[in-house]
Scaffold this active site. Structure first.
Site, PDB file in Angstrom:
ATOM      1  CB  ILE A   1     -16.180 -25.083  47.359  1.00  0.00           C
ATOM      2  CG1 ILE A   1     -17.370 -24.837  48.358  1.00  0.00           C
ATOM      3  CG2 ILE A   1     -14.955 -24.892  47.749  1.00  0.00           C
ATOM      4  CD1 ILE A   1     -17.048 -25.479  49.835  1.00  0.00           C
ATOM      5  CB  SER A   2     -19.470 -21.044  45.061  1.00  0.00           C
ATOM      6  OG  SER A   2     -19.954 -21.890  44.005  1.00  0.00           O
ATOM      7  CD  GLN A   3     -16.765 -14.275  46.588  1.00  0.00           C
ATOM      8  OE1 GLN A   3     -16.821 -14.176  45.403  1.00  0.00           O
ATOM      9  NE2 GLN A   3     -16.244 -13.296  47.216  1.00  0.00           N
ATOM     10  N   PRO A   4     -17.547 -18.154  49.457  1.00  0.00           N
ATOM     11  CG  PRO A   4     -16.191 -18.331  51.230  1.00  0.00           C
ATOM     12  CD  PRO A   4     -15.952 -18.328  49.950  1.00  0.00           C
TER      13      PRO A   4
ATOM     14  NE  ARG B   1     -16.030 -21.994  51.381  1.00  0.00           N
ATOM     15  CZ  ARG B   1     -14.826 -21.608  50.368  1.00  0.00           C
ATOM     16  NH1 ARG B   1     -13.637 -21.489  51.269  1.00  0.00           N
ATOM     17  NH2 ARG B   1     -14.934 -21.511  49.150  1.00  0.00           N
TER      18      ARG B   1
END
Length: 220
Positions: free
Chosen positions: A58-61, A28
């Site tokens: 960028i969304s919560q992984p 990431r």
């Protein structure tokens, strides 16, 4: 770096082996170079771009990987993605579908689209394409798709996109609801109709659209 990756993965489990492999193949932090390694592996969304009403994150992984598991991707699948953002989700999917698969991703913000393309090119990912445009129109040239995924929310279901999904295909759609949580819905196409298989409360940025497209379909 590895300790941060491992800690985040532990928070995200259980996950399929293919999603875990993709996670390590495309780290990431490479998609958010403006953040520190520690920030990149916090289980939280990160801001990529904000200008007026245009916002990209960028969304919560852990949630990204959970969604990929829900999507049940397989080698050879063709996927349409609304909202390329950083390109990280695009890269993860490109790994899972393999060289025989194809990812077509839309991004309406030119600066964000250029950024995503640049990073994907650096990664030498050749089975993914990012185009700049209104994702609500889908991408008819490469339709039909085995899978469709939204990375932004909308109050209205885009019929043009759903029409580009194969029969028995799966679609992850983020439905915006006034004064309520967004709902991430896993939808299967059965006899041309929408069959909701799963719904999860979530929070996503709103789909950005250009004025010309909204005038054409009567939403402006």
């Amino acid at each position: 770096m590895e300790q941060y990756q491992d800690l985040l993965l532990k928070k995200s489990l259980p996950l399929s082996e293919q999603v875990v492999e993709a996670y390590y193949r495309y780290p990431r932090h490479l998609f958010v170079p403006e953040y520190t390694i520690q920030e990149a592996y916090e289980d939280a969304p990160l801001l990529l771009f904000k200008k007026g009403t245009f916002v990209s994150t960028i969304s919560q992984p852990s949630f990204v990987m959970r969604i990929l598991d829900m999507l049940q991707l397989h080698p050879g699948h063709k996927v349409f993605e609304l909202g390329a953002g950083s390109g990280w989700n695009t890269a993860l999917m490109s790994y899972i579908v393999g060289s025989q698969g194809r990812i077509v991703s839309s991004e309406i913000i030119p600066e964000v689209a250029d950024r995503a393309r640049g990073i994907l090119d650096q990664m030498r990912i050749t089975n993914a394409k990012v185009f700049t445009g209104d994702g609500f129109e889908g991408y008819e040239q490469d339709a039909p798709y085995d899978r469709i995924i939204f990375t932004a929310g909308s109050a209205e279901m885009p019929e043009k996109i759903f029409a580009q999904l194969k029969e028995d295909g799966l679609m992850v759609f983020v439905r915006k609801e006034d004064k309520k949580n967004d709902m991430l819905q896993l939808i299967k196409k059965v006899n041309g109709q929408q069959q909701i298989l799963n719904s999860i409360p979530c929070s996503f940025v709103t789909v950005n659209r250009n004025a010309e497209s909204r005038l054409q379909d009567g939403t402006l």
